[in-house]
Design a protein around this motif. Structure first.
Motif, PDB file in Angstrom:
ATOM      1  N   LYS A 123       1.241   2.562  -4.880  1.00 51.43           N
ATOM      2  CA  LYS A 123       0.306   1.713  -4.141  1.00 51.43           C
ATOM      3  C   LYS A 123       1.076   0.896  -3.106  1.00 51.43           C
ATOM      4  CE  LYS A 123      -2.001  -1.730  -6.295  1.00 51.43           C
ATOM      5  NZ  LYS A 123      -2.930  -2.423  -7.200  1.00 51.43           N
TER       6      LYS A 123
ATOM      7  N   LEU B 280       0.976   0.762   1.175  1.00 54.79           N
ATOM      8  CA  LEU B 280       0.833  -0.466   1.965  1.00 54.79           C
ATOM      9  C   LEU B 280       2.017  -0.642   2.920  1.00 54.79           C
ATOM     10  CD1 LEU B 280      -0.683  -3.010   2.667  1.00 54.79           C
ATOM     11  CD2 LEU B 280       0.301  -4.135   0.684  1.00 54.79           C
TER      12      LEU B 280
ATOM     13  N   ALA C 270      -1.556  -9.838   9.263  1.00 55.48           N
ATOM     14  CA  ALA C 270      -1.358  -9.893   7.802  1.00 55.48           C
ATOM     15  C   ALA C 270      -1.915 -11.201   7.233  1.00 55.48           C
ATOM     16  CB  ALA C 270       0.115  -9.742   7.455  1.00 55.48           C
TER      17      ALA C 270
ATOM     18  N   TYR D 103      -4.951 -11.567   4.684  1.00 55.12           N
ATOM     19  CA  TYR D 103      -4.795 -12.295   3.408  1.00 55.12           C
ATOM     20  C   TYR D 103      -5.952 -13.272   3.232  1.00 55.12           C
ATOM     21  CZ  TYR D 103      -1.830 -13.896  -0.495  1.00 55.12           C
ATOM     22  OH  TYR D 103      -1.306 -14.162  -1.738  1.00 55.12           O
TER      23      TYR D 103
ATOM     24  N   ALA E 184      -9.050 -11.379   2.391  1.00 53.51           N
ATOM     25  CA  ALA E 184      -8.954 -10.825   1.036  1.00 53.51           C
ATOM     26  C   ALA E 184      -9.211 -11.907  -0.021  1.00 53.51           C
ATOM     27  CB  ALA E 184      -7.592 -10.180   0.826  1.00 53.51           C
ATOM     28  N   ILE E 185      -8.636 -13.088   0.206  1.00 50.43           N
ATOM     29  CA  ILE E 185      -8.841 -14.203  -0.743  1.00 50.43           C
ATOM     30  C   ILE E 185     -10.330 -14.548  -0.803  1.00 50.43           C
ATOM     31  CG2 ILE E 185      -8.570 -16.702  -0.936  1.00 50.43           C
ATOM     32  CD1 ILE E 185      -6.117 -15.733  -1.986  1.00 50.43           C
TER      33      ILE E 185
ATOM     34  N   LEU F 104      -2.877 -11.698  -9.667  1.00 48.59           N
ATOM     35  CA  LEU F 104      -3.213 -10.909  -8.466  1.00 48.59           C
ATOM     36  C   LEU F 104      -2.529 -11.493  -7.228  1.00 48.59           C
ATOM     37  CD1 LEU F 104      -7.028 -10.288  -9.082  1.00 48.59           C
ATOM     38  CD2 LEU F 104      -5.204  -8.600  -9.193  1.00 48.59           C
ATOM     39  N   VAL F 105      -2.554 -12.817  -7.135  1.00 51.76           N
ATOM     40  CA  VAL F 105      -1.941 -13.463  -5.964  1.00 51.76           C
ATOM     41  C   VAL F 105      -0.430 -13.237  -5.956  1.00 51.76           C
ATOM     42  CG1 VAL F 105      -1.460 -15.698  -4.890  1.00 51.76           C
ATOM     43  CG2 VAL F 105      -3.753 -15.195  -5.707  1.00 51.76           C
TER      44      VAL F 105
ATOM     45  N   LEU G  70       0.450  -9.621  -4.965  1.00 52.25           N
ATOM     46  CA  LEU G  70       0.392  -9.361  -3.520  1.00 52.25           C
ATOM     47  C   LEU G  70       1.562 -10.050  -2.808  1.00 52.25           C
ATOM     48  CD1 LEU G  70      -0.927  -8.255  -0.985  1.00 52.25           C
ATOM     49  CD2 LEU G  70      -2.493 -10.196  -0.989  1.00 52.25           C
TER      50      LEU G  70
ATOM     51  N   VAL H 197       4.667  -8.050  -3.077  1.00 53.06           N
ATOM     52  CA  VAL H 197       4.589  -6.866  -2.208  1.00 53.06           C
ATOM     53  C   VAL H 197       4.912  -7.249  -0.768  1.00 53.06           C
ATOM     54  CG1 VAL H 197       2.977  -5.186  -1.201  1.00 53.06           C
ATOM     55  CG2 VAL H 197       2.966  -5.602  -3.652  1.00 53.06           C
ATOM     56  N   LEU H 198       4.336  -8.375  -0.319  1.00 50.62           N
ATOM     57  CA  LEU H 198       4.522  -8.772   1.079  1.00 50.62           C
ATOM     58  C   LEU H 198       5.933  -9.292   1.360  1.00 50.62           C
ATOM     59  CD1 LEU H 198       1.084 -10.450   1.870  1.00 50.62           C
ATOM     60  CD2 LEU H 198       1.857  -8.162   2.457  1.00 50.62           C
TER      61      LEU H 198
ATOM     62  N   GLY I 104      -5.220   5.381   3.453  1.00 46.86           N
ATOM     63  CA  GLY I 104      -4.635   4.049   3.622  1.00 46.86           C
ATOM     64  C   GLY I 104      -4.933   3.143   2.445  1.00 46.86           C
TER      65      GLY I 104
ATOM     66  N   GLY J 143      -5.163   4.445  -0.614  1.00 46.80           N
ATOM     67  CA  GLY J 143      -4.678   5.133  -1.807  1.00 46.80           C
ATOM     68  C   GLY J 143      -5.742   5.948  -2.518  1.00 46.80           C
TER      69      GLY J 143
ATOM     70  N   ASN K 145     -11.938  -6.798  -7.098  1.00 51.84           N
ATOM     71  CA  ASN K 145     -11.095  -7.500  -8.076  1.00 51.84           C
ATOM     72  C   ASN K 145      -9.624  -7.124  -7.910  1.00 51.84           C
ATOM     73  OD1 ASN K 145     -11.286  -4.900  -8.904  1.00 51.84           O
ATOM     74  ND2 ASN K 145     -11.708  -5.344 -11.050  1.00 51.84           N
TER      75      ASN K 145
ATOM     76  N   LEU L 299      -6.714  -7.777  -5.247  1.00 53.65           N
ATOM     77  CA  LEU L 299      -6.351  -8.520  -4.031  1.00 53.65           C
ATOM     78  C   LEU L 299      -5.514  -7.671  -3.081  1.00 53.65           C
ATOM     79  CD1 LEU L 299      -6.619 -11.309  -2.695  1.00 53.65           C
ATOM     80  CD2 LEU L 299      -4.460 -11.942  -3.762  1.00 53.65           C
ATOM     81  N   THR L 300      -4.600  -6.866  -3.650  1.00 53.40           N
ATOM     82  CA  THR L 300      -3.728  -6.034  -2.802  1.00 53.40           C
ATOM     83  C   THR L 300      -4.567  -5.015  -2.031  1.00 53.40           C
ATOM     84  OG1 THR L 300      -1.969  -6.303  -4.421  1.00 53.40           O
ATOM     85  CG2 THR L 300      -1.679  -4.562  -2.793  1.00 53.40           C
TER      86      THR L 300
ATOM     87  N   LEU M 277      -7.776  -5.284  -1.263  1.00 55.27           N
ATOM     88  CA  LEU M 277      -8.582  -6.011  -0.282  1.00 55.27           C
ATOM     89  C   LEU M 277      -7.746  -6.310   0.962  1.00 55.27           C
ATOM     90  CD1 LEU M 277     -10.511  -8.534  -2.570  1.00 55.27           C
ATOM     91  CD2 LEU M 277     -11.529  -6.712  -1.204  1.00 55.27           C
ATOM     92  N   PHE M 278      -6.511  -6.723   0.727  1.00 58.51           N
ATOM     93  CA  PHE M 278      -5.607  -7.014   1.836  1.00 58.51           C
ATOM     94  C   PHE M 278      -5.355  -5.746   2.660  1.00 58.51           C
ATOM     95  CE2 PHE M 278      -2.126  -9.016   4.023  1.00 58.51           C
ATOM     96  CZ  PHE M 278      -1.210  -7.998   4.233  1.00 58.51           C
ATOM     97  N   SER M 279      -5.063  -4.648   1.961  1.00 56.65           N
ATOM     98  CA  SER M 279      -4.766  -3.365   2.636  1.00 56.65           C
ATOM     99  C   SER M 279      -5.934  -2.931   3.509  1.00 56.65           C
ATOM    100  CB  SER M 279      -4.491  -2.265   1.616  1.00 56.65           C
ATOM    101  OG  SER M 279      -3.424  -2.617   0.793  1.00 56.65           O
TER     102      SER M 279
ATOM    103  N   GLN N  89      -8.257  -4.703   4.977  1.00 54.27           N
ATOM    104  CA  GLN N  89      -8.404  -5.490   6.208  1.00 54.27           C
ATOM    105  C   GLN N  89      -7.406  -5.026   7.268  1.00 54.27           C
ATOM    106  OE1 GLN N  89     -10.908  -7.455   6.545  1.00 54.27           O
ATOM    107  NE2 GLN N  89     -11.450  -7.281   4.400  1.00 54.27           N
ATOM    108  N   MET N  90      -6.160  -4.817   6.838  1.00 55.02           N
ATOM    109  CA  MET N  90      -5.131  -4.355   7.789  1.00 55.02           C
ATOM    110  C   MET N  90      -5.460  -2.962   8.296  1.00 55.02           C
ATOM    111  SD  MET N  90      -1.449  -5.860   7.107  1.00 55.02           S
ATOM    112  CE  MET N  90      -1.188  -5.463   8.791  1.00 55.02           C
TER     113      MET N  90
END
Lengths: 289, 435
Positions: free
Chosen positions: A6, A10, A30, A34, A37-38, A51-52, A55, A58-59, B128, B130, B204, B206-207, B209-211, B213-214
Motif C-alpha cells: 500500500k 502511495l 499533500a 491530508y 482526508a481528516i 490511523l493518523v 499516515l 508513511v509521509l 492508484g 491499490g 475508515n 486515513l491513508t 482517503l489521503f491517496s 485526494q492526491m
C-alpha cells in the motif's frame, strides 16, 4: 493488501506528482489532501490515533523524502499529542485548523522564494532552467509583467509535462525563450549567463537533491563559470545526510524498436553545494549550511 | 440447396473462419470473399452493389465523423475527470458512476470509442488506490455493450437491424430501454454482490482517503492537458443534439438516420473548420469495408436460396409458438455472439428472422428485439464477443494488468447470462401484453 505494498503505491503516486509538479506543489497538495482526508475520516476514537500515526509514518518516509512535508508532519504530530483524547470532532477540528495554518505558512514561504528569484533576474539576462517547477515559472512571470524586466530563458527539454508547462507559461506571457534538447547545452554556454535550479532537499553533508538531469547541467555550467542559483525553502533543509533522503532506485526493462534495455534509474540527482554559487531561501541569500 | 449455392456457402464459412481465428484482417477476409464470388461468376458487380445497405454505411460514417470532432473538443475527457472527482475515491461509487456514464455514452456513441476514453481513467483511479482494475474494467465494458443496445445508433447490430428492417430510433428506445436499464442495474449489482470486499468504503482508512485526494488531483492534471476550446465544444454538442432530435422525429421529417448523421457530420466539419484529412483518419474504413463485404456475401447466399434453406430446416423446425421462437432467437443470438463476431451473425440472421415472421407473424417487432438483444448482449459473454472487450484487454495489458480469455470470461459470463434471463422475462411480458 500488505502495508508495504500500500505504501509503495502511495510513494509511486507522490513520485509521479513530484516529477510533474515539483516538490513545493506536491507539499501543498499533500497538506490539502491530508485536511480533506481528516474531514472525511469516519472511524472509532480508539482507531483514530493509530490511523493518523500510520499516515504520518508513511509521509515521513516517502521515496524520495519530501523533507518539507516531513518537517510539517513532525510539528503537526507534536502539536496533536495533547489532543488525542479530546474526542473525534474536537480532534478533527483542531487538526484541520493546524494543518491549514501550516499550509498557509508554506505557501507564504514559496511565494517569498518566488519573489527572491524574480529579484535576481536582471534585464538582458539569458537564464538556463533545469527541471523547472511552478515557482520558477511564477518568478519569470513576476519579473516580466510586474517588474517589467526584459530577459530570455533557455529551456532544456527534459520531462515532457514540465517542459510543456514552462513553454506554455513563457509563450502566454510573451517572454522570449529558446527550447533545446539538454545535450545541446554546450552551444549556449558562451551566451547564457545564469542557471536557475530548485531542489527537493539539502542534506547535512552538503548535497542538494534535485530533479534528474540537473547534476549534469550544474556540472557543465560550473565548469564554464556560469553562476548557479539554487532557490529553496528553509523547510527543505534536512537533518540527515544524503543516504537518508530515500532516493528511489528502479531497475526495469525498456523496450524500444524491438530492443530490450535493462535500465537502472534513480528518481533524483544530487549536486554538491560547492558547485552552487548562490543559495537563496525565502529570507534571501544565505551561506551554505 | 443447389450446387450453385455451395460456392457462396463455402466462401462464407471460409471468411467466417478467417475472422474468428484471426487468420486475416476482417475487412480483407470479407472483400476477398466477395472477389472470389466474382471470379466464380456467382454474382456480378451490379448485384453486389444492390446488396450493400448504403443507409447503414452512411449512418456509420456520419456517426464516426461526429464522434471524431467531439473527441477533439475534449468533451469526453472533461466528463470523465468530473465523474472521477464525484466518486471521491469510493470503490462502489467508482463502479456505479463510471458504469452508468459508460452505458449512457455508449447508447449514442460507438462502444470502442467509449471504452478508449473511460478505461485509462478508471485504471489510473483504481490502481492508484491499490484496487484491482480488472473487475472495474470488465464491468465498464459490459456496461458499454449494454448501453449500446438501448438505441438504434448504439451498436452495429442495431444499426443493421434498424436499417434493413425499417425500425426507427424511437422504436428501439421504447422497446429496449427497459430491458437494457434493468439488465445494467442487475449486472452492476452482480459485480458488487460477488466482490463485496473489493467495494468496501474507504472512509475508515486515513491513508486511502489521503491517496484518493492526491490521485484525483493528479488525474485532473494528467488528463486535462488539452486546451478546451469552448466554442468548438459547444458547436459539437449542438450538432450531436440536433442529430439526435432528427433521429427521434424521423416519422415526422422522413429523414433517414443515415442522411441525418452524414449531413450533420458535414455541417459540423464546416462550422468547426476542422481539417477534413484529420477527421477522415478517425473513420474506420476497414470496418466499413468489412460491412460492405458481408452485405454482399450474405446477399449472395440469400439469392442462391441458402438463407431460406437454413431458415426452413433449422429455425422454423422449432415450430410456430411465438414464445419458443422469440426465446430461441434471443438465446441462439446471445450464445453465438459471445463466440463469433456479432456483425456477420446479425447480417446473416436478418433474412432468416424475416422468413420466420412471414411464416408465423409476431406483432410489435418482438422477434427483431430478441435478435437485437441477443446479438448485442451476447457480446459480453466472452473476451472475443465484442470489439470493446478486446480493446479493453489490450489496454489492461498495456498498463501491466494482463487478463486471459478464461479470467475475462469468468468475470463476464455470469452477468451476461443474467442479462439474457432478464431479457427473456421482459420479452415474455411483451408477448403476453401484445399477443
Amino acid at each position: 493488501m500488505k502495508t508495504t505494498e500500500k505504501n509503495q503505491i502511495l510513494y509511486h503516486l507522490i513520485r509521479d506528482y513530484m516529477y510533474t509538479m515539483g516538490t513545493s506543489r506536491t507539499t501543498i497538495v499533500a497538506l490539502k489532501s491530508y485536511i480533506d482526508a481528516i474531514q472525511r475520516l469516519n472511524c472509532t476514537e480508539q482507531e483514530l490515533k493509530g490511523l493518523v500515526l500510520e499516515l504520518n509514518e508513511v509521509l515521513k518516509k516517502t521515496e524520495p523524502k519530501i523533507v518539507s512535508l516531513a518537517h510539517l508532519i513532525e510539528v503537526f504530530e507534536e502539536e496533536m499529542k495533547q489532543h488525542w483524547d479530546s474526542g473525534m470532532e474536537a480532534f478533527k477540528s483542531r487538526a484541520t485548523a493546524y494543518l491549514e495554518q501550516q499550509l498557509k505558512r508554506f505557501e507564504a514561504d514559496t511565494k517569498s522564494v518566488t519573489a527572491q528569484c524574480a529579484e535576481r533576474i536582471e534585464p538582458g539576462d539569458f537564464i538556463i532552467t533545469s527541471s523547472p517547477t511552478e515557482y520558477l515559472s511564477k518568478a519569470f512571470i513576476l519579473a516580466h509583467t510586474a517588474l517589467k524586466k526584459q530577459f530570455k530563458v533557455l529551456v532544456l527539454k527534459q520531462d515532457y509535462l514540465r517542459t510543456r508547462d514552462m513553454v506554455n507559461t513563457l509563450e502566454n506571457h510573451g517572454i522570449e525563450y529558446v527550447l533545446i534538447p539538454q545535450y545541446n547545452l554546450s552551444h549556449f554556454l558562451g551566451k547564457a549567463n545564469k542557471l536557475f535550479i530548485g531542489a527537493v532537499s539539502i542534506s547535512t553533508d552538503q548535497k542538494a537533491v534535485t530533479g534528474f538531469g540537473t547534476a549534469n547541467v550544474v556540472s557543465i555550467c560550473h565548469t564554464h563559470n556560469v553562476p548557479v542559483y539554487l532557490f529553496i525553502e528553509t523547510l527543505k533543509f534536512s537533518h540527515t545526510p544524503l543516504q537518508d533522503q530515500h532516493i528511489y532506485m528502479e531497475k526495469k526493462d525498456i523496450i524500444e524498436s524491438d530492443t530490450i534495455f535493462h535500465m537502472t534509474s534513480f528518481s533524483n540527482d544530487f549536486v554538491d553545494l560547492n558547485l552552487i554559487n548562490h543559495l537563496v531561501t525565502e529570507k534571501g541569500e544565505r551561506m551554505r549550511p | 440447396m443447389t450446387t450453385q449455392a455451395l460456392i457462396p456457402v463455402a466462401v462464407f464459412i471460409a471468411v467466417y473462419a478467417a475472422i474468428s481465428f484471426e487468420w486475416l484482417n476482417k475487412a480483407v477476409a470479407a472483400v476477398l470473399g466477395v472477389m472470389t464470388l466474382f471470379v466464380f461468376g456467382v454474382i456480378d458487380v451490379n448485384a453486389a452493389a444492390r446488396y450493400i445497405d448504403f443507409e447503414t454505411i452512411m449512418l456509420l460514417v456520419g456517426m464516426m465523423g461526429i464522434v471524431a470532432v467531439l473527441k477533439k473538443s475534449g468533451f469526453f475527457t472533461i466528463l470523465t475527470v468530473r465523474i472521477a472527482k464525484l466518486t471521491g475515491g469510493q470503490p462502489l461509487r467508482i463502479l456505479v458512476l463510471f458504469c452508468a456514464l459508460t452505458a449512457v455514452l455508449s447508447a449514442f456513441l460507438d462502444n470502442v470509442t467509449t471504452v478508449l476514453i473511460m478505461v485509462p481513467i478508471i485504471i489510473e483511479l483504481t490502481r492508484g488506490m491499490g484496487l484491482d482494475p480488472k473487475i472495474y474494467v470488465v464491468a465498464l465494458v459490459m456496461a458499454s455493450n449494454l448501453g449500446g443496445t438501448a438505441t438504434l445508433i448504439g451498436d452495429p447490430p442495431n444499426i443493421i437491424i434498424g436499417s434493413k428492417v425499417g425500425l426507427t430510433f424511437n422504436q428501439f428506445a421504447i422497446y429496449l430501454f427497459i430491458p437494457v436499464v434493468i439488465s445494467t442495474v442487475c449486472v452492476i449489482a452482480y459485480f458488487w454482490v460477488t466482490n463485496r470486499e473489493s467495494f468496501k468504503s474507504i472512509d475508515n482508512d486515513l491513508t486511502k482517503l489521503f491517496s484518493v485526494q492526491m490521485l484525483i488531483e493528479k488525474i485532473e492534471f494528467d488528463f486535462l492537458t488539452v486546451k478546451i476550446d469552448r466554442t468548438f465544444l459547444l458547436k459539437s454538442i449542438i450538432c450531436l443534439g440536433i442529430a439526435l432530435l432528427l433521429f427521434v422525429t424521423h416519422t415526422i421529417t422522413h429523414l433517414s438516420p443515415g442522411v441525418v448523421a452524414l449531413s450533420m457530420a458535414m455541417i459540423l466539419f464546416i462550422i468547426t473548420r476542422m481539417e477534413i484529412e484529420h477527421v477522415l483518419l478517425e473513420v474506420e474504413w476497414s470496418t466499413l469495408m468489412f460491412f460492405a463485404g458481408l452485405f454482399i456475401l450474405v446477399g449472395a447466399m440469400e439469392e442462391k436460396g441458402v438463407i431460406e434453406w437454413v431458415a426452413r430446416n433449422i429455425f422454423m423446425k422449432a415450430g410456430s409458438d411465438p414464445y419458443v421462437m422469440t426465446l430461441m432467437v434471443l438465446w441462439v443470438s446471445g450464445i453465438a455472439s459471445g463466440l463469433i463476431d456479432n456483425i456477420p451473425f446479425t447480417i446473416t440472421m436478418i433474412p432468416i428472422v424475416r422468413m420466420m415472421l412471414e411464416a408465423n407473424p409476431i406483432p410489435h417487432n418482438i422477434l427483431w428485439w430478441a435478435l437485437s438483444l441477443g446479438a448485442c448482449l451476447g457480446g459480453n459473454l466472452t473476451l472475443i464477443g465484442a470489439s470493446a472487450n478486446i480493446v479493453s484487454a489490450g489496454m489492461l495489458k498495456k498498463y501491466g494488468y494482463p487478463i486471459s480469455f478464461r479470467e475475462y470470461t469468468r468475470k463476464s459470463a455470469p452477468g451476461t447470462i443474467l442479462s439474457l434471463i432478464i431479457c427473456s422475462i421482459i420479452l415474455i411480458i411483451y408477448l403476453k401484453v401484445f399477443l
